[in-house]
Design an enzyme around this catalytic site. Structure first.
Site, short mmCIF file in Angstrom:
data_model
loop_
_atom_site.label_atom_id
_atom_site.label_comp_id
_atom_site.label_asym_id
_atom_site.label_seq_id
_atom_site.Cartn_x
_atom_site.Cartn_y
_atom_site.Cartn_z
N GLU A 156 -9.71 88.21 29.53
CA GLU A 156 -8.68 88.79 30.38
C GLU A 156 -7.95 89.91 29.64
O GLU A 156 -8.30 90.27 28.52
CB GLU A 156 -7.71 87.70 30.87
CG GLU A 156 -7.98 87.20 32.29
CD GLU A 156 -7.82 88.29 33.34
OE1 GLU A 156 -7.18 89.33 33.07
OE2 GLU A 156 -8.34 88.11 34.46
N ARG A 205 -3.08 94.11 43.81
CA ARG A 205 -2.61 93.00 43.00
C ARG A 205 -1.09 92.96 42.82
O ARG A 205 -0.57 92.10 42.12
CB ARG A 205 -3.28 93.04 41.62
CG ARG A 205 -4.75 92.67 41.65
CD ARG A 205 -5.44 92.91 40.32
NE ARG A 205 -6.73 92.24 40.26
CZ ARG A 205 -7.85 92.69 40.79
NH1 ARG A 205 -7.84 93.85 41.44
NH2 ARG A 205 -8.99 92.02 40.69
N ASP A 245 3.37 51.01 33.93
CA ASP A 245 4.79 51.20 34.27
C ASP A 245 4.98 52.63 34.78
O ASP A 245 4.99 53.58 33.99
CB ASP A 245 5.66 50.95 33.04
CG ASP A 245 7.15 51.14 33.32
OD1 ASP A 245 7.49 51.49 34.46
OD2 ASP A 245 7.95 50.95 32.39
N GLU A 250 -6.31 80.99 33.85
CA GLU A 250 -6.13 81.91 32.73
C GLU A 250 -5.43 81.20 31.57
O GLU A 250 -4.59 80.33 31.80
CB GLU A 250 -5.32 83.12 33.16
CG GLU A 250 -6.00 83.97 34.23
CD GLU A 250 -5.15 85.11 34.74
OE1 GLU A 250 -5.73 86.08 35.29
OE2 GLU A 250 -3.91 85.05 34.60
N GLU A 275 -8.11 80.13 39.78
CA GLU A 275 -8.51 80.94 38.62
C GLU A 275 -7.64 80.52 37.43
O GLU A 275 -6.44 80.74 37.44
CB GLU A 275 -8.32 82.42 38.89
CG GLU A 275 -9.10 82.96 40.09
CD GLU A 275 -8.83 84.43 40.32
OE1 GLU A 275 -8.21 85.08 39.44
OE2 GLU A 275 -9.21 84.94 41.38
N GLU A 295 -10.27 83.84 30.97
CA GLU A 295 -10.25 83.18 32.28
C GLU A 295 -11.55 82.43 32.50
O GLU A 295 -12.62 82.92 32.14
CB GLU A 295 -10.06 84.21 33.40
CG GLU A 295 -10.11 83.61 34.80
CD GLU A 295 -9.96 84.66 35.90
OE1 GLU A 295 -10.77 84.64 36.85
OE2 GLU A 295 -9.04 85.50 35.80
N GLU A 353 -5.78 85.15 48.41
CA GLU A 353 -5.34 84.39 47.25
C GLU A 353 -3.83 84.54 47.11
O GLU A 353 -3.27 85.59 47.42
CB GLU A 353 -6.02 84.89 45.97
CG GLU A 353 -5.70 86.32 45.61
CD GLU A 353 -6.20 86.72 44.23
OE1 GLU A 353 -6.60 85.84 43.45
OE2 GLU A 353 -6.17 87.94 43.94
N HIS A 382 -4.16 81.99 39.96
CA HIS A 382 -4.29 82.45 41.34
C HIS A 382 -5.10 81.43 42.12
O HIS A 382 -6.10 80.90 41.61
CB HIS A 382 -4.99 83.81 41.40
CG HIS A 382 -4.43 84.83 40.47
ND1 HIS A 382 -5.18 85.85 39.92
CD2 HIS A 382 -3.18 84.99 39.96
CE1 HIS A 382 -4.44 86.58 39.14
NE2 HIS A 382 -3.22 86.08 39.13
N ARG A 433 -0.92 84.68 44.33
CA ARG A 433 -1.04 85.10 42.93
C ARG A 433 0.10 84.64 42.04
O ARG A 433 0.06 84.84 40.82
CB ARG A 433 -1.13 86.63 42.88
CG ARG A 433 -2.39 87.17 43.54
CD ARG A 433 -2.44 88.68 43.51
NE ARG A 433 -2.39 89.24 42.16
CZ ARG A 433 -3.41 89.30 41.32
NH1 ARG A 433 -4.60 88.81 41.69
NH2 ARG A 433 -3.27 89.83 40.13
#
Length: 474
Positions: A212, A340, A53, A135, A133, A220, A359, A269, A361
């Site tokens: 991390e 970053r 369903d 985390e 990635e 990670e 990437e 990421h 982020r």
């Protein structure tokens, strides 16, 4: 090589498999399952499928909600967490029709396939490779309560800084000091190694695992690149493996973006590469950051639609408690090389032409990975189609730490939504690019927005402990 029913039946015999477990996905990206005895697995199982369903999975049904789940035999894997020998198989949901069933257009796996087919139809590329990635936090215990007489949450990790007065071993990780820390502080090393071995057994190639930043037990696991549909599968399988292995070791795993106040949040990421005829279209030795014009246009599409993308890639109210300054989480619309603080980062270490990339982020693992990856592809293709160059829009490249800019300079920049409600507003206004080629059906988008708005409304009505701190004695 594609597996056949005979291949699976032979594997069942060789491995002594007793049960076959079919894994399905709901609208939120959570795994659900139904199991049959292995002796019942046959050609008809694959041809006729397993009935279920779909309305109970959160999909807004325009048709009857009775669906069939058709196994994809290439996804078959032994489940290492079942005492009864069990073979798990993913697959796709189909609308029952005559003479042939048709794909349920809202079903996440079907949608990634539709996005991939649309990409091929444009002639831009024939494959998107992604690397997510993942985390997460590992806690020794966690407790919460939401009731008439209590609103509370607590968690604990032996090596967390708040246990410095009671730990007794001296093995305390300083706040925000967990990054790549070694044993004996890293007491979940063997647990994570076992996670990665299970992933390898499941066909998920692992690049590495490591501690991390968050000192309360943040880690990670990063896989290697793979095709988009397969990597969306991989994200759910990785989460399943991480949770179950943690449980075996007496831990509890969470992918909440911000479970601990004052510590780093957990993101997912996503690195992306488009390929055509087996070669990347993102690399150019003469281009800025050695990226091609197509790569810049793709980034432009992501940045053009970043507000609406956040509703899909960051679909929890908790997501936006991570997207704040000071914790290496992005808040600024723009791109940078090795920086970053921008929402798109070009990793400086990716020097080989075939792996040059960027990437994004902001995503986190509360997303439905199928919808998130498909949406990122659709936004990037829109950027290429419309030739949206981020340099022309003032979106970079940024060479400074955007977190440390003076307030007046910060005010000149564009920023990500600061709440799920804001992101949903963006998605409501900006979703045509998702519907190109019929990839995202409009009724799915409307249903998704309505469900998330109700979630926001429900959460907004619950008092928060910090409100007692701020207002109890007002």
């Amino acid at each position: 090589m594609a597996k056949t029913v005979s291949d699976i039946q032979e594997f069942i015999r060789q491995q002594g498999v007793k049960m076959v477990d079919f894994r399905m996905v709901d609208i939120d990206g959570k795994l659900r399952h139904v199991t049959i005895p292995a002796s019942r697995f046959c050609e008809d199982t694959v041809k006729s499928g397993i009935g279920f369903d779909a309305s109970n999975y959160g999909y807004a049904m325009l048709e009857k909600s009775d669906m069939v789940f058709i196994p994809d035999l290439d996804t078959a894997m032994l489940d290492p967490f079942c005492e009864t020998p069990t073979l798990s198989i993913g697959g796709n949901a189909m609308v029952i029709d005559d003479p042939e069933n048709k794909p349920l257009d809202q079903y996440p796996r079907n949608l990634t396939i539709a996005a991939e087919n649309y990409m091929k139809s444009t002639g831009i590329a024939d494959e998107m490779l992604v690397l997510p990635e993942l985390e997460f936090y590992l806690f020794d215990e966690v407790n919460w309560k939401v009731s008439d007489d209590a609103i509370a949450v607590s968690m604990d990790t032996e090596h967390a800084h708040w246990n410095s007065g009671t730990n007794g071993t001296g093995m305390i990780v300083p706040k925000q000091g967990n990054y790549h820390i070694t044993q004996p502080y890293d007491d979940t090393y063997d647990c994570r190694s076992e996670m990665c071995l299970h992933m390898e057994d499941a066909g998920i190639a692992v690049k590495y695992h490591h501690p991390e930043v968050g000192a309360a037990g943040q880690f990670e696991v990063e896989p290697k690149f793979g095709p988009m549909p397969a990597m969306a599968d991989a994200v759910l399988n990785m989460k399943y493996i991480i949770r179950n292995t943690a449980f075996k070791y007496g831990k509890t795993a969470t992918f909440m973006p911000k479970p601990v106040f004052g510590e780093a949040g957990s993101g997912m990421h996503i690195h992306m590469i488009l390929r055509k005829n087996g070669h990347t279209i993102f690399s150019d030795d003469q281009g800025d950051a050695h990226l091609s014009q197509e790569a810049h246009y793709f980034m432009g599409g992501l940045l053009e639609h970043i507000g609406s993308l956040c509703a899909i890639t960051n679909p929890s109210t908790n997501s936006f408690k991570r997207l704040v300054p000071g914790y290496e989480a992005p808040v600024t619309v723009g791109y940078a090389t090795g920086n970053r603080s921008a929402v798109i980062r070009i990793p400086a270490y990716a020097k080989s032409p075939e792996v040059r990339r960027f990437e994004i982020r902001n995503p986190d693992a509360t997303c439905n990975p199928y919808y998130a990856m498909a949406a990122l592809l659709m936004a990037g293709l829109d950027g290429i189609r419309r030739k949206i160059d981020p340099r022309d829009r003032g979106w970079g490249p940024f060479s400074v730490n955007l977190f440390n800019l003076p307030a007046e300079e910060q005010a000149k920049l564009e920023h990500l939504p600061t709440s799920l409600e804001q992101a949903l507003d963006c998605l409501e206004k900006d979703h045509d690019y998702l519907m190109e080629g019929g990839v995202f059906p409009e009724h799915l988008i409307r249903n998704f927005i309505a469900r998330k708005r109700e979630e926001c409304r429900e959460i907004s009505t619950v008092p928060n402990p910090i409100e007692f701190e701020k207002y109890y004695n007002a």
